[in-house]
Structure formats: C-alpha cells, structure tokens
Design a protein around this motif. Structure first.
Motif, short mmCIF file in Angstrom:
data_model
loop_
_atom_site.label_atom_id
_atom_site.label_comp_id
_atom_site.label_asym_id
_atom_site.label_seq_id
_atom_site.Cartn_x
_atom_site.Cartn_y
_atom_site.Cartn_z
N PHE A 253 0.77 -1.20 0.08
CA PHE A 253 0.01 0.02 -0.10
C PHE A 253 0.81 1.33 0.06
N TYR A 254 1.78 1.04 0.70
CA TYR A 254 2.74 2.55 0.98
C TYR A 254 3.64 2.80 0.36
N ASP A 255 3.37 3.36 -1.10
CA ASP A 255 4.23 4.23 -1.78
C ASP A 255 4.07 5.52 -1.36
N GLU B 87 -14.42 8.86 10.60
CA GLU B 87 -14.96 7.38 10.88
C GLU B 87 -13.75 6.53 11.55
N TYR B 88 -12.44 7.00 11.29
CA TYR B 88 -11.43 6.29 11.70
C TYR B 88 -11.03 6.46 13.02
N TYR B 89 -11.54 5.78 13.96
CA TYR B 89 -11.52 6.02 15.35
C TYR B 89 -10.10 5.77 15.77
N LEU C 10 3.05 0.83 16.85
CA LEU C 10 1.92 1.77 17.24
C LEU C 10 0.55 1.51 16.12
N GLY C 11 -0.54 2.13 16.43
CA GLY C 11 -1.73 2.10 15.25
C GLY C 11 -2.31 0.86 14.95
N SER C 12 -1.68 -0.17 15.78
CA SER C 12 -2.60 -1.66 15.74
C SER C 12 -2.11 -1.98 14.34
N THR C 13 -0.84 -1.63 13.81
CA THR C 13 -0.22 -2.47 12.40
C THR C 13 0.15 -3.68 13.02
N GLY D 50 -1.87 -5.87 13.65
CA GLY D 50 -3.24 -6.34 13.19
C GLY D 50 -2.98 -6.45 11.84
N ASN D 51 -2.25 -6.09 11.18
CA ASN D 51 -2.09 -6.35 9.69
C ASN D 51 -1.30 -7.68 9.49
N LEU D 52 -0.66 -8.12 10.44
CA LEU D 52 -0.17 -9.48 10.38
C LEU D 52 -1.20 -10.54 10.72
N ALA E 262 -15.22 2.32 9.95
CA ALA E 262 -13.77 2.91 9.69
C ALA E 262 -13.24 2.81 8.43
N TYR E 263 -13.64 1.63 8.01
CA TYR E 263 -13.07 1.08 6.63
C TYR E 263 -13.79 1.28 5.35
N ASN E 264 -15.02 1.98 5.63
CA ASN E 264 -15.87 2.30 4.49
C ASN E 264 -16.25 3.86 4.56
N THR F 101 -6.73 -7.90 0.10
CA THR F 101 -5.57 -6.85 0.09
C THR F 101 -4.99 -6.51 1.55
N GLU F 102 -5.78 -6.83 2.55
CA GLU F 102 -5.59 -6.52 3.96
C GLU F 102 -6.33 -7.45 4.87
N ASN F 103 -5.82 -7.56 5.97
CA ASN F 103 -6.47 -8.01 6.96
C ASN F 103 -6.13 -7.20 8.17
N SER F 104 -7.06 -6.81 9.13
CA SER F 104 -7.00 -5.84 10.26
C SER F 104 -7.46 -6.58 11.46
N HIS F 105 -6.66 -7.23 12.19
CA HIS F 105 -7.29 -8.06 13.16
C HIS F 105 -7.55 -7.21 14.47
C1 AVI Z 1 -2.08 0.68 9.46
N1 AVI Z 1 -3.19 -0.26 9.77
C2 AVI Z 1 -3.27 -0.69 11.02
C3 AVI Z 1 -4.23 0.03 9.25
C4 AVI Z 1 -5.55 -0.45 9.60
O1 AVI Z 1 -6.43 0.01 10.16
O2 AVI Z 1 -5.35 -1.78 9.46
C5 AVI Z 1 -4.22 0.28 7.73
C6 AVI Z 1 -5.70 0.83 7.05
N2 AVI Z 1 -6.37 -0.03 6.19
C7 AVI Z 1 -7.42 0.90 5.87
N3 AVI Z 1 -7.52 1.83 6.82
C8 AVI Z 1 -6.34 1.74 7.30
#
Ligand code: AVI
Ligand code: SAH
Length: 339
Positions: free
Chosen positions: A53-55, A70-72, A176-179, A181-183, A221-223, A297-301
C-alpha cells in the motif's frame, strides 16, 4: 535486478542535520519482489500483501485516513499517548526508541512532546518504515520540531530485515496504530518473539492494539463516506503495476471492507466488476479474474485482552502496563523484557 522501490542505495545514506536515512530495501531484490507478488496473484483466493500500500501516494492517503471522523483508532490511540508517562518508561538512560512502521511520525511527536529537552538529549529515535517518502518527510519535520534530536531512519521491511535494527544501547520498541493487526495471528506472535530476541533485560516494547467492538463501528472505519479508504485500497494496484509492469486498471475493481467475525478481523478486498485479463511481461500468458472475483489486500485483526497477553507471553515478555481509553476501544500494552 535490484531495488524494489525507486531510490538510492543503502550506501548513499542521506544526512539532514543530526538525522540520517538509509535505504536497505534494494537488498531484498526486485526479482524476489516480482516472484512474491506473482505467487500471491496465482494463489486461490488471489491476494496482494498489504505492505505494498505504502508508496508516496499510499502513505499520503493513509495519513488522510487517520484524520477521518470514521477512523477512530488514531484519535483514540493519540489520546492515550498524550497521557503516557514516557519519562517513566525510558528512565534517564541513553536509549534508542525504535519505531516499527513509523508512518508520518505523528505519534512519536506526541510522545516526545512530553519529554523535557534535557531528557531528549538521551534519546536516539530510530524510525523503521518501508515507505521512503514517509521517512524523508519525517526526518525533515522532526529536525524542525525537535532540534538536536538524534534520528537514524531505516527504510526496510521490518518482517525480513530485523538484523538491521540497532542492538547495543538500551531500547524501547514501539509498534503503534495496531499495525500488528495487519499480520496474521501466527505471524504477529512470531514477529514479536523475533523482535524480543534482539532485546536485553530492562528493554521495553510498546504495542498498540485495536480492540473488538460493535461491528457497525468497525465497518464504518474502513468504508468512509468520502471514499479515502477506497482510494487507498485501489492505489495498491498502481504500486503493483509499477513493480511487475502489469496493467491493472484500479477502476475495474470495487472496494470491499467487512468484518469477519470468525477471524475477528476487518478484511479489505478489491472485487472485479467484470471479467478481466491482466497482462504482465514476467508471465507467458495473462492471468484472468472472473466477474465478482476478489483480490484480498488487507487483514486488520482486532484483539481481546487474552490475545494481547498471549502475544507477550509467547515472546517471553512480562505485561507491565495496559493503557486503554474509557470505552476500551484501543489499548497500548507496555511489555518488559525481564530476563
Ligand atoms: C496501518 N493499519 C493498522 C491500518 C488498519 O487499520 O489496518 C491500515 C488501514 N487500512 C485501511 N484503513 C487503514
Ligand atoms: N504507526 C503509524 C503508521 C501506521 S500505517 C500510525 O499508527 O499511524 C503502517 C505503516 O507501516 C506504514 O507507514 C507502512 O509504510 C509501514 N509498513 C507496513 N508494512 C511494513 C513492513 N513490512 N516493513 C516496514 N514498514 C512497513
């Protein structure tokens, strides 16, 4: 072939005041990057690692996400960080604060703001991020905001380049940031354990965890209403196009993000709006997606208290303190290496 994000090589470390930045990504090799991406695209279901994601644009869009109503997670964690007794966690030793996935450095700035200027002279800040542009911006802004702060920025993949982390001095790791959770859950356990092996007794590890809460809050938060998360999700296809020279058209896909209760995670997908043929010079034929097929493309546990304690225990760390907001929407766990 060398170098998977454009830039300078590790040997061309750049200096900015008392800050340095070194790019170690070229050491991972472009050939490996191409074959990893193709392997994931040939898997069933298809997937792309969220690290792509991160360019520069992805990092910019992520910062925009952190400011959405929305992104609390960001504002909740920031409020906890504003109260965090960082001076007590680091003591008056010479210390490296190593932040994994530091992004736009806004969180370390909140933490460092709490320190007296004499305490700052003991600190060396070591941000580690896969995004060269995020680190370049960080070192310049930190030099203006905390003059004299020693900064050694490392552009690297923290999952595969742990050997680059400084070892000698006393350390506080921040993730930080619950990153985390992306693992995947097993990857998160192994990752914390690997980092812990580089720590000495007395070193600390501060990890941010997004907690389980009402599904509607999580899914919103993701929509987001303005579509920033959708743009962030689709941007991954532009990054992949640059890396494997493919011809994904982001608008051929629909952004999907939903809570999967059995895995306790938000999943992000890109769903093909029609039958697609994707060309790439590294494969003999094109590959196909049928209408409705998605690329994960992503999991956010999201985490229960017992998940947090299990991650620390598996790594052999003691859970020293847990800092949470009143709703327990987000927690910062401070783990200590004791032996
Ligand atoms: C970086 N990470 C913790 C964010 C998350 O919430 O999983 C990435 C993100 N994906 C969509 N919105 C934010
Ligand atoms: N910690 C910040 C940023 C979170 S976004 C915050 O809480 O706001 C996730 C960050 O991790 C991004 O800056 C991204 O570039 C970085 N990142 C993701 N995967 C990575 C990897 N494998 N190695 C290094 N950095 C990574």
């Amino acid at each position: 072939m060398k170098g998977y994000m454009m830039g300078y090589s590790a040997r061309d470390a750049i200096k900015c005041g008392s800050a340095t930045i070194e790019n170690h990504l070229p050491e991972t090799g472009l050939q490996k990057t191409v074959s990893d991406i193709l392997y994931d695209l040939y898997s069933s279901p298809k997937r792309i690692s969220s690290k792509y994601f991160y360019d520069a644009e992805g990092s910019r869009l992520f910062t925009e996400i952190t400011r959405l109503p929305e992104y609390y997670p960001t504002r909740t964690e920031n409020a906890i960080l504003r109260e965090l007794p960082l001076d007590k966690l680091i003591g008056s030793f010479d210390i490296d604060i190593i932040e994994l996935g530091s992004g736009d450095h806004s969180k370390i700035a909140i933490m460092l703001d709490r320190l007296l200027s004499e305490d700052l002279t003991h600190v060396r800040y070591v941000p580690v991020d896969i995004s060269q542009s995020a680190l370049e911006t960080s070192i310049m802004e930190l030099a203006g905001r905390f003059p004299g702060l020693a900064v050694q920025a490392i552009v690297a993949d923290y999952c595969h380049q742990i050997h680059l982390l400084p070892e000698k001095r006393k350390k506080l790791f921040c993730f930080l940031g619950s990153t985390i959770g992306n693992l995947n859950r097993d990857e998160a356990m192994d990752f914390v354990r690997k980092i812990t092996r580089t720590m000495n007794p007395g070193d600390g590890f501060l990890i941010g965890f997004d907690r389980i809460k009402e599904t509607a809050v999580l899914e919103k938060a993701y929509n987001d209403a303005t579509g920033v998360t959708e743009r962030f999700n689709k941007n991954i296809l532009r990054v992949v196009n640059r890396l494997i020279l493919s011809d994904f058209e982001p608008d051929d896909f629909e952004h999907k993000a939903f809570y999967n209760p059995s895995e306790r995670r938000i999943e992000m997908h890109l769903e093909a709006k029609k039958q697609l043929r994707i060309r790439c010079p590294f494969i003999e034929k094109h590959f196909e997606l049928h209408k409705g097929e998605s690329i994960h493309t992503e999991n956010s546990h999201k985490f229960e208290l017992h998940d947090i304690l299990a991650i620390g225990a598996y790594a052999g760390l003691s859970a020293d303190r847990l800092f949470s907001d009143n709703n327990a929407w987000f927690s910062l766990a401070y783990f200590l290496k004791t032996e």
